[in-house]
Design a protein around this motif. Structure first.
Motif, PDB file in Angstrom:
ATOM      1  N   GLU A   1      10.132 -28.671 -25.936  1.00  0.00           N
ATOM      2  CA  GLU A   1       9.203 -29.449 -25.119  1.00  0.00           C
ATOM      3  C   GLU A   1       9.503 -29.143 -23.666  1.00  0.00           C
ATOM      4  N   PHE A   2       8.466 -29.104 -22.815  1.00  0.00           N
ATOM      5  CA  PHE A   2       8.688 -28.795 -21.408  1.00  0.00           C
ATOM      6  C   PHE A   2       7.602 -29.419 -20.549  1.00  0.00           C
ATOM      7  N   ASP A   3       8.017 -30.038 -19.454  1.00  0.00           N
ATOM      8  CA  ASP A   3       7.095 -30.625 -18.483  1.00  0.00           C
ATOM      9  C   ASP A   3       7.178 -29.796 -17.212  1.00  0.00           C
ATOM     10  N   PRO A   4       6.189 -28.935 -16.932  1.00  0.00           N
ATOM     11  CA  PRO A   4       6.264 -28.066 -15.756  1.00  0.00           C
ATOM     12  C   PRO A   4       6.271 -28.814 -14.439  1.00  0.00           C
TER      13      PRO A   4
ATOM     14  N   ALA B   1       6.576 -22.114  -7.650  1.00  0.00           N
ATOM     15  CA  ALA B   1       5.555 -21.214  -8.179  1.00  0.00           C
ATOM     16  C   ALA B   1       5.504 -21.273  -9.698  1.00  0.00           C
ATOM     17  N   ILE B   2       6.668 -21.387 -10.328  1.00  0.00           N
ATOM     18  CA  ILE B   2       6.729 -21.475 -11.782  1.00  0.00           C
ATOM     19  C   ILE B   2       6.039 -22.747 -12.264  1.00  0.00           C
ATOM     20  N   ALA B   3       6.272 -23.854 -11.564  1.00  0.00           N
ATOM     21  CA  ALA B   3       5.663 -25.128 -11.942  1.00  0.00           C
ATOM     22  C   ALA B   3       4.140 -25.072 -11.827  1.00  0.00           C
ATOM     23  N   GLU B   4       3.629 -24.336 -10.841  1.00  0.00           N
ATOM     24  CA  GLU B   4       2.196 -24.259 -10.615  1.00  0.00           C
ATOM     25  C   GLU B   4       1.502 -23.279 -11.559  1.00  0.00           C
ATOM     26  N   GLN B   5       2.245 -22.279 -12.050  1.00  0.00           N
ATOM     27  CA  GLN B   5       1.630 -21.219 -12.839  1.00  0.00           C
ATOM     28  C   GLN B   5       2.052 -21.237 -14.306  1.00  0.00           C
ATOM     29  N   ALA B   6       2.703 -22.280 -14.746  1.00  0.00           N
ATOM     30  CA  ALA B   6       3.214 -22.335 -16.124  1.00  0.00           C
ATOM     31  C   ALA B   6       2.066 -22.299 -17.134  1.00  0.00           C
ATOM     32  N   THR B   7       1.879 -21.155 -17.793  1.00  0.00           N
ATOM     33  CA  THR B   7       0.787 -21.003 -18.762  1.00  0.00           C
ATOM     34  C   THR B   7       1.265 -20.408 -20.089  1.00  0.00           C
ATOM     35  N   ARG B   8       2.527 -20.034 -20.194  1.00  0.00           N
ATOM     36  CA  ARG B   8       3.029 -19.392 -21.399  1.00  0.00           C
ATOM     37  C   ARG B   8       3.038 -20.374 -22.573  1.00  0.00           C
TER      38      ARG B   8
END
Length: 207
Positions: free
Chosen positions: A173-176, A159-166
């Motif tokens: 650096e971050f790759d959801p 769910a975090i990977a699909e909703q990462a908007t922050r």
């Protein structure tokens, strides 16, 4: 280990600002501070002029509560910052930002620092390919932060990977899609969005 177990919404109301302790709820109309922005308790609406010490204390409490720490641990961060080159207040905030639980939160892996801390404690987070279950672990430039491959299949991480908007701080650096990222720089004062006058904390501890 001692920890605060009361209502975290009371902490925001007490400090007179949003500390974003409950993740997405803090951005919604359900936020307790939005609905009632006064201090908790029977006399919360009464106006009371703070002394110089009171103003300094409130700034310290604000930072402590935002990062989820008790007094002894927080004072240790101040002592380390005081021994570093540069501005003590800025050094202290930078050290706090480099805590692993905060980095996990900043990357969007946790909805709040409390949830990010839980992920670290439960062994879901890897640093440079090795499990680290210490929330206060201090990251360095070049460190690779990732969710453990076995944990990435859990629904909460999907769910975090699909909703990462922050919004992502420029020092990270971050790759959801891979649930992994890296520390690219040491956080500077402009990178820290906490509304606080850290010089007041320095004055308080310097007395």
């Amino acid at each position: 280990m001692a920890r605060y177990t009361g209502s975290v919404c009371r902490l925001c109301r007490r400090e007179g600002c949003k500390l974003f302790l409950k993740g997405d709820r803090c951005y919604s109309q359900k936020c307790a501070y939005t609905k009632r922005p006064v201090a908790p308790g029977q006399h919360g609406q009464g106006r009371k002029k703070l002394s110089e010490y009171g103003v300094q204390l409130r700034e310290k409490q604000k930072v402590k509560r935002a990062y989820g720490m008790l007094e002894k641990q927080f004072k240790e961060y101040f002592n380390v910052a005081a021994g570093m080159k540069g501005v003590t207040g800025t050094n202290m905030l930078s050290l706090l930002e480099r805590r692993l639980d905060n980095v996990v939160y900043r990357m969007g892996i946790g909805e709040s620092r409390a949830q990010a801390r839980q992920f670290v404690l439960h062994g879901h987070i890897l640093v440079n390919g090795k499990k680290v279950d210490i929330p206060s672990y201090r990251v360095n430039v070049g460190d690779q932060i990732a969710v453990k491959e076995k944990s990435a299949s859990l629904e909460k991480f999907k769910a975090i990977a699909e909703q990462a908007t922050r919004p992502m701080p420029k020092w990270l650096e971050f790759d959801p899609t891979k649930l992994s990222g890296a520390v690219t720089a040491i956080p500077e004062r402009d990178d820290i969005d906490l509304t606080v006058e850290e010089h007041l904390i320095v004055e308080l501890y310097s007395k």
